[in-house]
Design an enzyme around this catalytic site. Structure first.
Site, short mmCIF file in Angstrom:
data_model
loop_
_atom_site.label_atom_id
_atom_site.label_comp_id
_atom_site.label_asym_id
_atom_site.label_seq_id
_atom_site.Cartn_x
_atom_site.Cartn_y
_atom_site.Cartn_z
N GLY A 38 17.32 42.30 1.88
CA GLY A 38 16.60 43.57 1.93
C GLY A 38 15.17 43.48 2.43
N ILE A 39 14.26 44.10 1.69
CA ILE A 39 12.87 44.21 2.11
C ILE A 39 12.22 42.83 2.20
CG2 ILE A 39 10.60 45.08 1.36
CD1 ILE A 39 12.13 47.51 0.12
N ARG A 84 17.35 34.22 -7.09
CA ARG A 84 18.11 33.47 -8.11
C ARG A 84 19.32 32.78 -7.51
NH1 ARG A 84 19.05 38.73 -11.51
NH2 ARG A 84 19.24 39.36 -9.33
N ASP A 140 14.28 32.17 -10.83
CA ASP A 140 14.34 33.47 -11.51
C ASP A 140 12.92 33.79 -11.96
OD1 ASP A 140 14.51 35.53 -13.34
OD2 ASP A 140 16.46 34.87 -14.11
N ASN A 180 7.62 40.93 -4.43
CA ASN A 180 8.67 41.85 -3.98
C ASN A 180 9.92 41.83 -4.88
OD1 ASN A 180 10.39 43.30 -1.81
ND2 ASN A 180 11.43 41.34 -2.09
N TYR A 231 12.77 51.65 -14.69
CA TYR A 231 12.49 51.26 -13.30
C TYR A 231 11.29 52.02 -12.76
CZ TYR A 231 13.05 50.42 -8.31
OH TYR A 231 12.81 50.07 -7.00
N LYS A 271 7.24 50.87 -11.89
CA LYS A 271 6.62 51.05 -10.57
C LYS A 271 5.26 51.75 -10.68
CE LYS A 271 9.76 48.85 -8.21
NZ LYS A 271 9.46 47.54 -7.62
N LYS A 293 17.17 51.11 3.25
CA LYS A 293 18.55 50.65 3.50
C LYS A 293 18.71 49.19 3.05
CE LYS A 293 21.82 50.76 7.38
NZ LYS A 293 22.83 51.64 6.83
N THR A 294 18.95 48.99 1.77
CA THR A 294 19.19 47.65 1.22
C THR A 294 20.29 47.76 0.16
OG1 THR A 294 17.75 47.77 -0.73
CG2 THR A 294 16.69 47.20 1.36
N1 NAP Z 1 15.60 49.72 -1.54
C1 NAP Z 1 14.86 50.71 -1.97
O1 NAP Z 1 15.20 51.89 -1.78
C2 NAP Z 1 13.56 50.43 -2.67
C3 NAP Z 1 12.68 51.51 -2.87
C4 NAP Z 1 11.47 51.29 -3.50
C5 NAP Z 1 11.13 50.02 -3.92
N2 NAP Z 1 12.01 48.99 -3.73
C6 NAP Z 1 11.60 47.67 -4.22
O2 NAP Z 1 11.66 46.74 -3.18
C7 NAP Z 1 11.86 45.44 -3.72
C8 NAP Z 1 12.99 44.74 -2.96
O3 NAP Z 1 14.19 45.44 -3.19
P1 NAP Z 1 15.35 45.59 -2.06
O4 NAP Z 1 15.59 47.01 -1.89
O5 NAP Z 1 15.02 44.74 -0.90
O6 NAP Z 1 16.60 45.02 -2.89
P2 NAP Z 1 17.53 43.73 -2.68
O7 NAP Z 1 18.06 43.67 -1.31
O8 NAP Z 1 18.47 43.78 -3.83
O9 NAP Z 1 16.52 42.51 -2.85
C9 NAP Z 1 16.03 42.10 -4.09
C10 NAP Z 1 15.55 40.68 -3.97
O10 NAP Z 1 14.96 40.29 -5.22
C11 NAP Z 1 15.63 39.09 -5.67
N3 NAP Z 1 15.62 39.08 -7.14
C12 NAP Z 1 16.16 39.95 -7.99
N4 NAP Z 1 15.93 39.58 -9.26
C13 NAP Z 1 15.22 38.44 -9.20
C14 NAP Z 1 14.67 37.56 -10.16
N5 NAP Z 1 14.83 37.77 -11.48
N6 NAP Z 1 14.00 36.48 -9.75
C15 NAP Z 1 13.84 36.23 -8.42
N7 NAP Z 1 14.31 37.02 -7.45
C16 NAP Z 1 15.01 38.11 -7.85
C17 NAP Z 1 17.02 39.17 -5.06
O11 NAP Z 1 17.65 37.90 -4.96
P3 NAP Z 1 18.70 37.38 -6.11
O12 NAP Z 1 19.57 38.53 -6.44
O13 NAP Z 1 19.39 36.22 -5.50
O14 NAP Z 1 17.84 36.96 -7.26
C18 NAP Z 1 16.67 39.69 -3.67
O15 NAP Z 1 16.19 38.66 -2.86
C19 NAP Z 1 12.12 45.64 -5.21
O16 NAP Z 1 10.94 45.39 -5.94
C20 NAP Z 1 12.48 47.11 -5.31
O17 NAP Z 1 12.19 47.65 -6.57
C21 NAP Z 1 13.21 49.16 -3.11
#
Ligand code: NAP
Length: 285
Positions: A53-54, A74, A97, A125, A192, A196, A226-227
Site C-alpha cells: 500500500g502507501i 510483520r 511488529d 506509516n 481507528y 488518527k 487504493k490499498t
Molecule cells: N488506505 C486508506 O484508505 C488509508 C486512509 C487513511 C490512512 N491510511 C493509513 O495509511 C497507513 C498505511 O495503510 P495502507 O492503506 O497502505 O494499508 P496496507 O496496505 O494494509 O499497509 C499496512 C502496512 O503496515 C504494516 N503493518 C501493519 N501492522 C503492523 C505492525 N504491527 N507492525 C509493523 N508493520 C505493520 C503492514 O505489513 P504487515 O501486515 O506485514 O505487518 C503493511 O506493510 C496506515 O497507517 C493507515 O491507517 C490508509
C-alpha cells in the site's frame, strides 16, 4: 486499424461497461509526477509498514529519488516481495511488529547497520484497519488499534528523536512524517479514527517541540486510498470510482508518496507541524 486492435478495443470497452455497471462508475485518473531527480540522494530513511500500500509506494518513490530505505512489516514474505519490486540495492527489509516497543532500540541498531549509517528520516506509516465500530467496540479492538497505530509510533519517535538530539549538524534537518487520516479531521466514534486525531495532535506538538533540535515533523492525512485497507477498491480493479468523496475516485498510494517526498525533501523545510490532507475533498465543510 488492424482486426486484432479492433477486437482489443471492443474487449476493453466491454470490460469498462461491465465494471461501470457493477461498481457504479468508471473514472480515469489524471495525475502527473514532478521530476525531482535525486532530491533524496544520501538520505537513509526508515519507513514503517513498507511492505504494501502507501508504505510500499513511499519506499519506491524514495529509492527512485536517491535514498536508501528500510521497510518494516510483520510478514517477511510480504517484505521480500516488496524489496523485489523496489530493488534490493537500495531497499532493505526488516521484520518487526511495531507494537513490540521493547525491541525499538535493537531494531534501530539493525536499521542503521542495514543503511550503513545514522537514520536521516522516519515515516511512521504502519497501521491496521478498524474492524469494530461504535456500539460494538471491545477492549481487544481498542488494544489492537492503539498498540500499532499509536503506541508503536510514539515510542519509536521518542527513541529516535533522543538518539538524534545533539547529533544534527547546523546545515541539516532530520525529518519525520506521520501518516494520519481524513478520519483525524472529522468526528471520531471508534478507535481507528480516535487514533488518527492523536497522530495529528502528536504531529503538531512534536512539530513545535522538536524544530529547535533541527527535527521537522509533519503529517499526511489520506482519504480513501487504493490499498488492502480498502478491499472494495482492489476488487474494482481498474475502476477507480467511489462515492465517498467529491472527486468520485479513490486516491492512489503514489499520490500520497508524492506528498511524503515533498515533505521529506528540502523543498518542504518551511512546513512544520502540519498534517496535509489528501482526501479528494472529503473533509471540506
Ligand atoms: N488506505 C486508506 O484508505 C488509508 C486512509 C487513511 C490512512 N491510511 C493509513 O495509511 C497507513 C498505511 O495503510 P495502507 O492503506 O497502505 O494499508 P496496507 O496496505 O494494509 O499497509 C499496512 C502496512 O503496515 C504494516 N503493518 C501493519 N501492522 C503492523 C505492525 N504491527 N507492525 C509493523 N508493520 C505493520 C503492514 O505489513 P504487515 O501486515 O506485514 O505487518 C503493511 O506493510 C496506515 O497507517 C493507515 O491507517 C490508509
Amino acid at each position: 486499424m488492424s482486426k486484432r486492435r479492433f477486437f482489443k478495443r471492443i474487449r476493453q470497452a466491454l470490460r469498462c461497461a461491465v465494471q461501470g455497471y457493477r461498481y457504479g462508475g468508471n473514472s480515469t485518473v489524471r495525475i502527473s509526477y514532478p521530476a525531482y531527480g535525486e532530491i533524496l540522494a544520501g538520505k537513509r530513511i526508515l519507513v514503517t509498514g513498507g511492505s504494501s500500500g502507501i508504505g510500499l509506494a513511499i519506499g519506491k518513490k524514495f529509492v527512485e529519488c536517491g535514498a536508501d530505505v528500510v521497510i518494516t512489516g510483520r510478514n517477511s514474505d510480504k517484505l521480500q516481495a516488496a524489496v523485489n519490486e523496489i530493488g534490493k540495492d537500495h531497499c532493505f527489509p526488516m521484520t518487526w511488529d511495531i507494537s513490540r516497543t521493547a525491541e525499538i532500540g535493537k531494531k534501530l541498531d539493525e536499521c542503521e547497520s542495514l543503511l550503513g549509517g545514522e537514520i536521516s528520516a522516519l515515516v511512521n506509516n504502519a497501521g491496521v484497519a478498524p474492524s469494530k465500530f461504535w456500539g460494538n467496540v471491545d477492549e481487544e479492538e481498542w488494544d489492537r488499534i492503539y498498540s500499532t497505530n499509536l503506541k508503536g509510533m510514539f515510542f519509536l519517535t521518542q527513541t529516535l528523536a533522543k538518539r538524534w538530539k545533539g547529533q544534527i549538524s547546523p546545515d541539516e534537518y532530520r525529518k519525520i512524517v506521520n501518516i494520519s487520516s481524513q478520519g483525524g479531521f472529522v468526528g471520531a466514534t471508534y478507535p481507528y479514527r480516535m487514533v488518527k486525531w492523536d497522530v495529528r495532535g502528536l504531529t503538531e506538538g512534536l512539530g513545535k517541540t522538536l524544530v529547535k533540535d533541527r527535527i521537522i515533523v509533519n503529517g499526511i492525512a489520506p482519504g480513501v486510498v487504493k490499498t488492502s485497507m480498502q478491499q472494495f477498491s482492489l476488487q474494482q480493479g481498474e475502476n477507480f470510482y467511489t462515492d465517498q468523496n467529491p472527486i468520485e475516485r479513490v486516491i492512489l498510494p503514489e499520490e500520497i508518496a508524492e506528498l511524503a517526498l515533498f515533505l521529506l525533501s528540502d523543498a518542504g523545510n518551511a512546513i512544520v507541524g502540519q498534517t496535509i490532507v489528501c482526501d479528494g475533498g472529503y473533509t471540506l465543510k
